[in-house]
Design a protein around this motif. Structure first.
Motif, short mmCIF file in Angstrom:
data_model
loop_
_atom_site.label_atom_id
_atom_site.label_comp_id
_atom_site.label_asym_id
_atom_site.label_seq_id
_atom_site.Cartn_x
_atom_site.Cartn_y
_atom_site.Cartn_z
N THR A 180 0.86 -1.19 0.00
CA THR A 180 0.00 0.00 0.00
C THR A 180 0.89 1.23 0.00
O THR A 180 1.22 1.77 1.05
CB THR A 180 -0.91 -0.03 1.25
OG1 THR A 180 -1.69 -1.23 1.22
CG2 THR A 180 -1.86 1.15 1.27
N CYS B 87 -0.50 9.36 -6.14
CA CYS B 87 -0.41 9.21 -4.69
C CYS B 87 -1.66 8.57 -4.09
O CYS B 87 -1.58 7.70 -3.22
CB CYS B 87 -0.21 10.57 -4.05
SG CYS B 87 1.18 11.51 -4.69
N GLY B 88 -2.83 9.02 -4.54
CA GLY B 88 -4.08 8.59 -3.92
C GLY B 88 -4.43 7.14 -4.18
O GLY B 88 -5.30 6.57 -3.51
N LEU B 89 -3.75 6.52 -5.14
CA LEU B 89 -4.09 5.13 -5.47
C LEU B 89 -3.36 4.13 -4.58
O LEU B 89 -3.74 2.97 -4.53
CB LEU B 89 -3.77 4.83 -6.94
CG LEU B 89 -4.51 5.72 -7.95
CD1 LEU B 89 -4.14 5.31 -9.38
CD2 LEU B 89 -6.02 5.61 -7.78
N ARG B 90 -2.32 4.57 -3.89
CA ARG B 90 -1.60 3.78 -2.92
C ARG B 90 -0.99 2.52 -3.53
O ARG B 90 -1.17 1.41 -2.99
CB ARG B 90 -2.49 3.43 -1.71
CG ARG B 90 -3.31 4.54 -1.12
CD ARG B 90 -2.55 5.81 -0.72
NE ARG B 90 -1.58 5.59 0.34
CZ ARG B 90 -0.29 5.83 0.19
NH1 ARG B 90 0.21 6.30 -0.94
NH2 ARG B 90 0.53 5.65 1.17
N SER C 236 -4.52 -2.38 -2.15
CA SER C 236 -5.57 -2.00 -3.11
C SER C 236 -5.28 -2.58 -4.49
O SER C 236 -4.19 -2.38 -5.05
CB SER C 236 -5.62 -0.47 -3.21
OG SER C 236 -6.22 -0.08 -4.42
N VAL D 61 -8.30 11.88 -8.14
CA VAL D 61 -8.16 10.76 -7.20
C VAL D 61 -6.70 10.35 -7.06
O VAL D 61 -6.37 9.50 -6.23
CB VAL D 61 -9.00 9.53 -7.63
CG1 VAL D 61 -10.47 9.86 -7.64
CG2 VAL D 61 -8.55 8.99 -8.99
N GLY D 62 -5.83 10.96 -7.87
CA GLY D 62 -4.40 10.70 -7.75
C GLY D 62 -3.72 11.51 -6.65
O GLY D 62 -2.54 11.31 -6.38
N SER D 63 -4.46 12.40 -6.02
CA SER D 63 -3.89 13.19 -4.91
C SER D 63 -4.10 12.46 -3.60
O SER D 63 -5.07 11.72 -3.43
CB SER D 63 -4.57 14.55 -4.84
OG SER D 63 -4.40 15.24 -6.05
N GLY E 250 -11.32 -5.88 -2.82
CA GLY E 250 -10.06 -5.45 -3.44
C GLY E 250 -9.84 -3.95 -3.41
O GLY E 250 -8.73 -3.48 -3.63
N ARG F 92 -10.33 -2.00 -0.77
CA ARG F 92 -9.77 -1.66 0.54
C ARG F 92 -10.38 -0.39 1.12
O ARG F 92 -9.68 0.53 1.56
CB ARG F 92 -8.23 -1.52 0.48
CG ARG F 92 -7.49 -2.63 -0.24
CD ARG F 92 -7.79 -4.05 0.20
NE ARG F 92 -7.41 -4.34 1.56
CZ ARG F 92 -8.29 -4.72 2.48
NH1 ARG F 92 -9.58 -4.85 2.22
NH2 ARG F 92 -7.87 -5.00 3.69
N VAL G 75 -7.84 6.41 -2.19
CA VAL G 75 -8.93 7.34 -2.47
C VAL G 75 -10.08 6.61 -3.16
O VAL G 75 -11.25 6.85 -2.86
CB VAL G 75 -8.40 8.53 -3.30
CG1 VAL G 75 -9.54 9.35 -3.88
CG2 VAL G 75 -7.51 9.42 -2.43
#
Lengths: 479, 479
Positions: free
Chosen positions: A142, A303-306, A334, B105-107, B304, B306, B335
């Motif tokens: 993650t 970043c937010g997708l981990r 994720s 959603v990438g932040s 999946g 999370r 996110v």
């Protein structure tokens, strides 16, 4: 009112000790100021500019189309027949879904990640290093952070009664100090050589480990390359010396290589610890190493997708089993974060329909970051009282600044670190949010701050000119 | 060969101790068998049926369209103008993106999650319970598991020199035993009352906490409702007694309520600990509580992705600050996982275009699970030597079975728990993968296994009939 079962006096004291400056009090205040601006409260500035965190897309960086298209088809396979999506995007989505339980991203994956993505990671590493990689050693996580925490957790034991110690650079990325504090482990500080582009000086590593032996049992060595917060890039020769040092001291090597795509300085290139160590031959090529990578940095900044992964090299097989067991109770990272990671390390190839756009988008991001890296360092070096090493890689500048004695006294009277005081005044006066050097560690008596180079060019210029003007005023005020 | 710096002898011994049976040796063997079948190795069965893990979509459950459509538009906003997506999906995506840094959603989000989603969670809880909820108490997490780990970590301190202890049900979901082992905390077992639909008997709770005081300092009490692995649903009266017990013993309450949407038994309903405790009035309404929820279970089964959250009630404000600091170094939960959670707790409303399909899909899943819950319990109860409580909620049946003395001896000679031996034989002979009761805990001398009710109806029937036939043969063989 019932008295609480949990208070500061009886909670986990390690949590009280831990600090994570990148999201600390300055950032909390920055958010308050944003809300005050929204409510119409007058300030000498109209917006907060956040240089505190490596959050690319929050600062206006555009997502890479290929990544988002693959995510879309994986999340919503009804669109796989849609003409708007290129065939390589469709093939990738189908391939990954065929490895998901029930062909759905809603299923858990193996705790170590989706098999085909692990294989793609191994192929990426082989191509990068010219050295074999076994996909069973590649563990999705993650973000890189979770991988780092997992590996450090394994090292948390000492036979001597002294706590286990981990060597970390100063300045460091505060994930490391926070994790060591949380785990009750001993933080062994080694200072990076600011006068030599933040290189690792082996005599300093030796000094640090020797001095630490009275207090702990040294177990591991963390190196961040390219450097955070320093923006440095290690030479191959420097890495070879570090590997030899770790071998001599019997230390487990952890290489934080999340900025491996972010190299800006002419003539410099990224050398992975694995490649260097392997090519050095025995006994170094048999050393244990954990290398960490992320989907949050580089040119993609998701970043937010981990998404993240760790490659474990030469680990004792029984220890590896235990590490895999330790992540099993967390179920899995994720699945969509894993898929983002897949797109990064297995990008479209020449001749495939998404290739041209992918390369264009990637190069634009990296070229612009390179220009901003130069701009940031040059601007700081043009300010009297500041000096800044080359931003050779990563996403940060870490200038050193002189603070007047009166300002230092004033900070002390407020119970603040001098560079925290400076950064807080900067924030309140200009809306610029940076992180003081004390949040990363620095040689006693020196002061720094970290800013990202992520604001888009015009905004970065605003940030830099605000810093310049404010610092000049600050110096006058406290001279 | 260089000797390893990390071996079983000098790694973190807590990791060696921890076990997580849901992904343990049986599951590893199940995966090997699948690979053997793929390679054409002949077996007395053609496929492995996995009853081991609550992985809904892997077992054929269809994703909820609304959730996947919102995820799609959030990940790929180019499609927001596409006619195929209903207007409420578009509005939701726009709303959430307006709260994301750079509208992406990438932040990174705040470590506690995206503000608007936290507000939606608070609104959901208020509506569910008829009791106020403050969004600042609602903390998003990487699945419910990460929230559980975070809260237990806070409790990891004892002033007495004895380790801190946490009361957990037996049988339990092994996340709890694994986390306590990893943190070096003391596991206080209290037995659920199998003869009374797995209710919590207060005298048993008292016995357990009294017996544990010699070994630990009791700090917290975990209750899983609806129950995993038991499939039980607690009555309001039972919950009131548990709250009183926790009050008297000064224990921090943790309510694992991830199956709050999974109630099947006629006349039963879900009562949240928060609602019951609050409506009991002072002093109970002032008690601290952490309640956990997940996007992985219910009718959505988005394992999946999370997604999860925790509501913290009546926590000391200073402790809450520390908890928030402790999650800050992990940056943020996925996110997209947060967005899935948002869709679950803030579903389309009557009159909105997605409402009808959403309700239809949700009801179909829950109705089918209800039928499978009845089928599973009835089938087990029809087998001589097995007995199974009603599957009133959650996703599992946990039948008790008699094992013949000769089988127990055979298991012991192999160094295996008797129900592990049974489950392994079942797997090798029929391809059915269940988890032995010993992985969850059970009263000494009793034997159980857990199976999910998640295989689609025809497959569940196959699973049940294989178990029946095999058990009968097994009994004959070892009689």
């Amino acid at each position: 009112m019932a008295c609480k079962t949990v208070t500061l006096d009886n909670m986990n004291p390690n949590i009280i000790k831990m600090e994570y400056a990148v999201r600390g009090p300055l950032v909390i205040r920055a958010r308050e100021i944003e809300k005050e601006l929204e409510r119409g409260i007058k300030k000498p500035f109209s917006e907060v500019i956040k240089g505190n965190i490596g959050d690319c897309q929050a600062m206006g960086q555009k997502p890479i189309t290929f990544i988002r298209q693959v995510l879309t088809l994986c999340a919503y396979p009804d669109l796989i027949k849609d003409d708007r999506f290129p065939s390589d995007v469709k093939e990738r989505a189908k391939l990954i879904l065929s490895y998901c339980g029930g062909k759905s991203v809603g299923s858990y994956s193996d705790s170590a990640g989706i098999e085909i993505i692990r294989k793609h990671i191994a192929a990426y590493i082989e191509k990068r290093d010219g050295v074999p990689s076994d996909y069973l050693n590649c563990i999705l996580s993650t973000g890189a952070s979770e991988g780092v925490r997992t590996v450090i957790n394994i090292l948390n034991h000492s036979a001597s009664g002294k706590p286990p110690g981990i060597m970390i650079p100063i300045p460091q990325y505060p994930l490391y100090s926070a994790t060591l504090a949380e785990y009750g482990m001993y933080q062994i500080n080694y200072y990076l050589d600011e006068d030599n582009e933040w290189a690792l000086d082996i005599s300093e590593l030796k000094r640090a480990v020797e001095a630490a032996r009275d207090h702990c049992e040294p177990r591991g060595l963390v190196v961040i390359n390219p450097g955070n917060p320093t923006g440095s890039v290690l030479t191959r020769e420097n890495i070879e010396k570090i590997v030899k040092f770790a071998y001599e001291e019997h230390l487990f090597l952890m290489a934080d290589e999340v900025y491996q795509h972010n190299i800006y300085a002419e003539g410099m290139e990224f050398h992975s610890f694995k490649k260097v160590m392997t090519k050095m031959g025995p006994p170094y090529s048999n050393m244990e190493l954990a290398s960490f990578m992320s989907a949050s940095k580089g040119f993609m900044g998701e970043c937010g997708l981990r998404g993240g992964y760790c490659e474990l090299i030469n680990i004792d097989p029984e220890v590896k089993k235990m590490l895999l067991k330790s992540i099993s109770a967390k179920l899995c990272p994720s699945v969509l974060g894993q898929i983002a990671m897949d797109c990064v390390i297995n990008p479209p190839q020449p001749g495939e329909p998404s290739h041209e756009t992918f390369i264009k988008e990637k190069n634009e991001v990296l070229q612009s970051l390179k220009e901003r890296a130069i701009l940031a360092a040059n601007t700081f070096n043009s300010i009297e009282g500041m000096q800044c090493n080359k931003v050779a890689g990563a996403m940060y500048a870490f200038p050193r600044l002189i603070l007047p004695e009166k300002a230092i006294e004033k900070a002390k009277s407020l119970g603040q670190a001098p560079d925290f005081f400076f950064a807080m005044q900067l924030l309140e006066t200009t809306g610029i949010c940076v992180v003081p050097g004390s949040g990363f560690g620095q040689r006693p008596g020196t002061y720094h701050f970290r800013t990202t180079i992520l604001p888009q060019p015009e905004k970065l210029k605003t940030l830099l000119s605000h810093v310049k003007d404010f610092y000049e005023k600050f110096m006058k005020e406290y001279q």
